[in-house]
Structures are given as C-alpha cells and as structure tokens.
Design an enzyme around this catalytic site. Structure first.
Site, PDB file in Angstrom:
ATOM      1  N   LYS A  13      23.763  41.295  49.572  1.00 63.11           N
ATOM      2  CA  LYS A  13      23.496  41.007  50.988  1.00 63.11           C
ATOM      3  C   LYS A  13      24.502  41.726  51.886  1.00 63.11           C
ATOM      4  O   LYS A  13      24.125  42.405  52.838  1.00 63.11           O
ATOM      5  CB  LYS A  13      23.578  39.489  51.258  1.00 63.11           C
ATOM      6  CG  LYS A  13      22.651  38.650  50.396  1.00 63.11           C
ATOM      7  CD  LYS A  13      22.762  37.163  50.708  1.00 63.11           C
ATOM      8  CE  LYS A  13      24.091  36.532  50.357  1.00 63.11           C
ATOM      9  NZ  LYS A  13      24.397  36.453  48.921  1.00 63.11           N
ATOM     10  N   ARG A  88      21.272  28.558  54.516  1.00 65.80           N
ATOM     11  CA  ARG A  88      21.442  28.282  53.089  1.00 65.80           C
ATOM     12  C   ARG A  88      20.918  26.919  52.692  1.00 65.80           C
ATOM     13  O   ARG A  88      20.988  26.571  51.520  1.00 65.80           O
ATOM     14  CB  ARG A  88      22.930  28.307  52.777  1.00 65.80           C
ATOM     15  CG  ARG A  88      23.424  29.551  52.090  1.00 65.80           C
ATOM     16  CD  ARG A  88      24.941  29.411  52.021  1.00 65.80           C
ATOM     17  NE  ARG A  88      25.522  30.086  50.925  1.00 65.80           N
ATOM     18  CZ  ARG A  88      26.095  31.290  51.019  1.00 65.80           C
ATOM     19  NH1 ARG A  88      26.089  31.949  52.133  1.00 65.80           N
ATOM     20  NH2 ARG A  88      26.675  31.808  49.963  1.00 65.80           N
ATOM     21  N   ARG A 127      34.174  42.976  42.038  1.00 65.35           N
ATOM     22  CA  ARG A 127      34.162  43.354  43.461  1.00 65.35           C
ATOM     23  C   ARG A 127      35.558  43.326  44.084  1.00 65.35           C
ATOM     24  O   ARG A 127      36.364  42.463  43.808  1.00 65.35           O
ATOM     25  CB  ARG A 127      33.265  42.352  44.199  1.00 65.35           C
ATOM     26  CG  ARG A 127      33.380  42.425  45.700  1.00 65.35           C
ATOM     27  CD  ARG A 127      32.337  41.606  46.367  1.00 65.35           C
ATOM     28  NE  ARG A 127      32.439  40.185  46.073  1.00 65.35           N
ATOM     29  CZ  ARG A 127      31.560  39.296  46.508  1.00 65.35           C
ATOM     30  NH1 ARG A 127      30.526  39.686  47.217  1.00 65.35           N
ATOM     31  NH2 ARG A 127      31.712  38.034  46.216  1.00 65.35           N
ATOM     32  N   ARG A 161      38.356  38.285  46.443  1.00 68.50           N
ATOM     33  CA  ARG A 161      38.126  36.945  46.981  1.00 68.50           C
ATOM     34  C   ARG A 161      38.546  35.864  45.980  1.00 68.50           C
ATOM     35  O   ARG A 161      38.284  35.999  44.795  1.00 68.50           O
ATOM     36  CB  ARG A 161      36.634  36.767  47.313  1.00 68.50           C
ATOM     37  CG  ARG A 161      36.283  37.356  48.668  1.00 68.50           C
ATOM     38  CD  ARG A 161      34.806  37.454  48.926  1.00 68.50           C
ATOM     39  NE  ARG A 161      34.006  36.299  48.557  1.00 68.50           N
ATOM     40  CZ  ARG A 161      32.691  36.219  48.775  1.00 68.50           C
ATOM     41  NH1 ARG A 161      32.066  37.222  49.375  1.00 68.50           N
ATOM     42  NH2 ARG A 161      32.010  35.165  48.415  1.00 68.50           N
ATOM     43  N   ARG A 172      28.424  28.611  42.562  1.00 68.20           N
ATOM     44  CA  ARG A 172      27.744  29.197  43.727  1.00 68.20           C
ATOM     45  C   ARG A 172      26.275  29.480  43.402  1.00 68.20           C
ATOM     46  O   ARG A 172      25.398  29.277  44.244  1.00 68.20           O
ATOM     47  CB  ARG A 172      28.470  30.480  44.171  1.00 68.20           C
ATOM     48  CG  ARG A 172      29.777  30.168  44.908  1.00 68.20           C
ATOM     49  CD  ARG A 172      30.777  31.312  44.886  1.00 68.20           C
ATOM     50  NE  ARG A 172      30.273  32.555  45.444  1.00 68.20           N
ATOM     51  CZ  ARG A 172      30.839  33.743  45.246  1.00 68.20           C
ATOM     52  NH1 ARG A 172      31.923  33.844  44.490  1.00 68.20           N
ATOM     53  NH2 ARG A 172      30.335  34.809  45.805  1.00 68.20           N
TER      54      ARG A 172
HETATM   55  P1  AP5 Z   1      27.775  42.090  47.803  1.00 68.51           P
HETATM   56  O1  AP5 Z   1      27.007  42.976  48.715  1.00 68.51           O
HETATM   57  O2  AP5 Z   1      29.183  41.784  48.152  1.00 68.51           O
HETATM   58  O3  AP5 Z   1      26.948  40.754  47.497  1.00 68.51           O
HETATM   59  P2  AP5 Z   1      26.621  39.505  48.412  1.00 68.51           P
HETATM   60  O4  AP5 Z   1      25.178  39.187  48.218  1.00 68.51           O
HETATM   61  O5  AP5 Z   1      27.122  39.722  49.801  1.00 68.51           O
HETATM   62  O6  AP5 Z   1      27.451  38.411  47.617  1.00 68.51           O
HETATM   63  P3  AP5 Z   1      28.451  37.294  48.138  1.00 68.51           P
HETATM   64  O7  AP5 Z   1      29.286  36.919  46.949  1.00 68.51           O
HETATM   65  O8  AP5 Z   1      29.154  37.706  49.370  1.00 68.51           O
HETATM   66  O9  AP5 Z   1      27.457  36.140  48.430  1.00 68.51           O
HETATM   67  P4  AP5 Z   1      27.744  34.679  48.580  1.00 68.51           P
HETATM   68  O10 AP5 Z   1      26.469  34.235  49.137  1.00 68.51           O
HETATM   69  O11 AP5 Z   1      28.188  33.973  47.349  1.00 68.51           O
HETATM   70  O12 AP5 Z   1      29.070  34.630  49.501  1.00 68.51           O
HETATM   71  P5  AP5 Z   1      29.308  34.314  51.028  1.00 68.51           P
HETATM   72  O13 AP5 Z   1      30.436  35.115  51.492  1.00 68.51           O
HETATM   73  O14 AP5 Z   1      28.033  34.367  51.771  1.00 68.51           O
HETATM   74  O15 AP5 Z   1      27.717  42.751  46.348  1.00 68.51           O
HETATM   75  C1  AP5 Z   1      28.481  42.223  45.264  1.00 68.51           C
HETATM   76  C2  AP5 Z   1      29.090  43.361  44.437  1.00 68.51           C
HETATM   77  O16 AP5 Z   1      28.054  44.076  43.783  1.00 68.51           O
HETATM   78  C3  AP5 Z   1      29.855  44.403  45.273  1.00 68.51           C
HETATM   79  O17 AP5 Z   1      31.001  44.783  44.563  1.00 68.51           O
HETATM   80  C4  AP5 Z   1      28.885  45.561  45.428  1.00 68.51           C
HETATM   81  O18 AP5 Z   1      29.579  46.787  45.497  1.00 68.51           O
HETATM   82  C5  AP5 Z   1      28.042  45.453  44.156  1.00 68.51           C
HETATM   83  N1  AP5 Z   1      26.638  45.808  44.396  1.00 68.51           N
HETATM   84  C6  AP5 Z   1      25.878  45.499  45.485  1.00 68.51           C
HETATM   85  N2  AP5 Z   1      24.619  45.992  45.347  1.00 68.51           N
HETATM   86  C7  AP5 Z   1      24.581  46.609  44.137  1.00 68.51           C
HETATM   87  C8  AP5 Z   1      23.574  47.317  43.411  1.00 68.51           C
HETATM   88  N3  AP5 Z   1      22.321  47.466  43.895  1.00 68.51           N
HETATM   89  N4  AP5 Z   1      23.894  47.807  42.186  1.00 68.51           N
HETATM   90  C9  AP5 Z   1      25.162  47.647  41.678  1.00 68.51           C
HETATM   91  N5  AP5 Z   1      26.152  47.008  42.327  1.00 68.51           N
HETATM   92  C10 AP5 Z   1      25.878  46.485  43.529  1.00 68.51           C
HETATM   93  O19 AP5 Z   1      29.729  32.785  50.953  1.00 68.51           O
HETATM   94  C11 AP5 Z   1      30.965  32.402  50.366  1.00 68.51           C
HETATM   95  C12 AP5 Z   1      31.164  30.898  50.513  1.00 68.51           C
HETATM   96  O20 AP5 Z   1      31.219  30.551  51.906  1.00 68.51           O
HETATM   97  C13 AP5 Z   1      30.037  30.028  49.957  1.00 68.51           C
HETATM   98  O21 AP5 Z   1      30.177  29.799  48.573  1.00 68.51           O
HETATM   99  C14 AP5 Z   1      30.201  28.766  50.807  1.00 68.51           C
HETATM  100  O22 AP5 Z   1      31.269  27.981  50.361  1.00 68.51           O
HETATM  101  C15 AP5 Z   1      30.570  29.312  52.163  1.00 68.51           C
HETATM  102  N6  AP5 Z   1      29.373  29.589  53.014  1.00 68.51           N
HETATM  103  C16 AP5 Z   1      28.985  30.799  53.506  1.00 68.51           C
HETATM  104  N7  AP5 Z   1      27.862  30.684  54.233  1.00 68.51           N
HETATM  105  C17 AP5 Z   1      27.510  29.376  54.194  1.00 68.51           C
HETATM  106  C18 AP5 Z   1      26.423  28.634  54.745  1.00 68.51           C
HETATM  107  N8  AP5 Z   1      25.453  29.217  55.466  1.00 68.51           N
HETATM  108  N9  AP5 Z   1      26.380  27.305  54.493  1.00 68.51           N
HETATM  109  C19 AP5 Z   1      27.342  26.679  53.776  1.00 68.51           C
HETATM  110  N10 AP5 Z   1      28.388  27.319  53.227  1.00 68.51           N
HETATM  111  C20 AP5 Z   1      28.503  28.662  53.437  1.00 68.51           C
HETATM  112 MG    MG Z   2      28.587  38.804  50.996  1.00 62.78          MG
END
Ligand code: AP5
Ligand code: MG
Length: 218
Positions: A13, A88, A127, A161, A172
């Site tokens: 994402k 979410r 990552r 992270r 997660r």
């Molecule tokens: P990346 O693009 O970083 O993936 P992502 O989908 O953004 O993954 P996240 O870990 O950020 O998602 P998340 O939903 O767990 O975390 P968030 O920050 O939202 O890609 C990952 C890796 O893969 C990278 O190294 C990239 O280079 C590689 N990659 C990407 N595409 C690729 C491909 N096609 N092929 C190969 N490699 C690839 O949330 C974190 C925490 O915040 C949550 O756990 C929660 O506690 C809180 N939170 C956030 N939003 C909310 C909400 N709305 N409600 C409640 N709690 C929330």
């Molecule tokens: Mg992300």
C-alpha cells in the site's frame, strides 16, 4: 479522485501510494505514518497509540477517524487523496463516508492488493526506510543503488519499524482478516472495488493500478 488502497500488512500500500503521489500529484493519507509521527512527537495521540501499535493491534476508531478528518481539512478540495491503511474496520468505513460527505468528496475506487500471506512476512521483516526522507527499501527486493546511501536524498541513515518482527506481523495479519477484510462488501455493493495481483513485480502493480484509475470504473 479519492481512492482507498486496501490490503494486509506488507501488501505494498505504502509503496504504491508513494508512486501515485509522484506520478499524479495525489496526496497519501497513511494513518500508520501519521500515528508513527505522533508516537515520535509524543503527542497525546502518540502516547495512547504506541503500545497498541507495537503489539500489532488496532488503534481506536475515534483516534484514526479524527486524524483523517483533520488531515483532509488541510487539503484543497481538488486534491486527490489516497487512503492508505484506512479504513480498517466497519466503523471506520462508515466514518469515512460521513467525513467525505461533509467535505463534498466521494470515493472513486477501492483497490485491493491481493497477496500471499506467507510471502508478506519476508517482505515486512526485510523492509527499511531512509531516516531522513522516508523512501522505502527492502533487503532483497529494493536495495539502495549505492550501498548505505538513499537513492532519493543521499542520506546514510536508515530505520526499521518496531512492529516489523514476525510475531507482531502475524497479529497484524489476524487483525486484517478479522476486522478489515469484512469491510470489502460495503464497497462491492457500490461497484467500486478492483483487485490487483500484489505479488507481481512492483512496476507491474503500479501499471495495473494506473489502468484502473485511467479506465474509469473498477
Ligand atoms: P509496503 O509498501 O511498505 O507495504 P504496506 O502495505 O504499506 O505495509 P504496512 O506494513 O505499512 O501495512 P500495515 O497495514 O501493517 O501498517 P500501517 O503503517 O498501515 O511494502 C512492504 C515491503 O515490501 C517494502 O519493503 C516494499 O519495498 C516491499 N514490496 C512492496 N511491493 C512489493 C512487490 N510488488 N514485490 C516485492 N516487494 C514489494 O499500520 C501500522 C499500525 O498502525 C497498525 O498495526 C495499527 O496498530 C495502527 N493503525 C494504522 N492505521 C490504523 C487504522 N486505520 N485503524 C487502527 N489502527 C491503525
Ligand atoms: Mg504502509
């Protein structure tokens, strides 16, 4: 144009959102990034969110919907928004409808990145990001062109992270399956969901998303 990028942790994402920012001048609203900034700045929201995030659980609906509303208020009406990691839960999906309607905005596309969960653990644990500009990298899939040097800004410090360890990633993912995947039918009923193979090469995923955004309806 306002879109949601939906998918489990590590689906790509953030990677795809930052490409859309670069290619189309859209604005990325990542609740995860905003919460991490709040944790770093030790704001009241950050103090509440820190332990929840480190455990891989979800921060309260009120907090995240509040920060999304505030972030939208700071944007010109014509700026397109990518919601990354929000909504979410079902409650957040309903809040987003109200938040958008209040501001005269609507949702154009919900893009689900479909991925194989086992591969995600490898993606997430490999990552890292530039500590200075936030550019994202991966130990295997995207290393800096010059070792220890950010491609984008030239800085030499990188960070990982605290929630990117295998145990937290599993929590997660379970949260995604239990609380986030069930919101898809809300958008399916509106005919705005498109699915993209998130296991494809990053560039292929970018192309598939572009085809959806340029091709009208999902
Ligand atoms: P990346 O693009 O970083 O993936 P992502 O989908 O953004 O993954 P996240 O870990 O950020 O998602 P998340 O939903 O767990 O975390 P968030 O920050 O939202 O890609 C990952 C890796 O893969 C990278 O190294 C990239 O280079 C590689 N990659 C990407 N595409 C690729 C491909 N096609 N092929 C190969 N490699 C690839 O949330 C974190 C925490 O915040 C949550 O756990 C929660 O506690 C809180 N939170 C956030 N939003 C909310 C909400 N709305 N409600 C409640 N709690 C929330
Ligand atoms: Mg992300």
């Amino acid at each position: 144009m306002n879109i949601i990028l939906l998918g489990p942790p590590g689906a790509g994402k953030g990677t795809q959102a930052s490409r859309l920012v670069e290619d189309r001048g859209m604005v990325q609203l990542s609740t995860g990034d905003m919460l991490r900034a709040a944790v770093k700045a030790q704001t009241p929201v950050g103090l509440k969110a820190k332990a929840v995030m480190e455990a891989g659980e979800l921060v309260s609906d009120e907090i995240v919907s509040g920060i999304i509303g505030e972030a939208l208020d700071g944007l010109p009406a014509e700026t397109g928004v990518i919601f990354d990691g929000y909504p979410r839960t079902e409650a957040q999906a309903h809040s987003l409808d109200a938040i958008l309607a209040d501001r005269g905005r609507s949702l154009d596309h919900v893009i689900e990145l479909e991925v194989d969960e086992d591969a995600l653990v490898e993606r997430i644990t490999g990552r890292f990001t530039c500590a200075s500009c936030g550019e994202g990298y991966h130990d295997t899939f995207k290393t800096p062109k010059i070792a220890d040097t950010c491609d984008r800004c030239g800085a030499h410090e990188f960070k990982r992270r605290p929630d990117d360890n295998e145990e937290t990633v599993r929590t997660r993912m379970a949260e995604y399956r239990a609380k986030t995947a069930p919101i898809l039918p809300i958008y399916e009923a509106r005919g705005i969901v498109s699915r993209v193979d998130g296991m494809a090469d990053m560039g292929e995923v970018t192309k598939a998303i572009a085809a959806i955004l340029d091709g009208g309806k999902g």
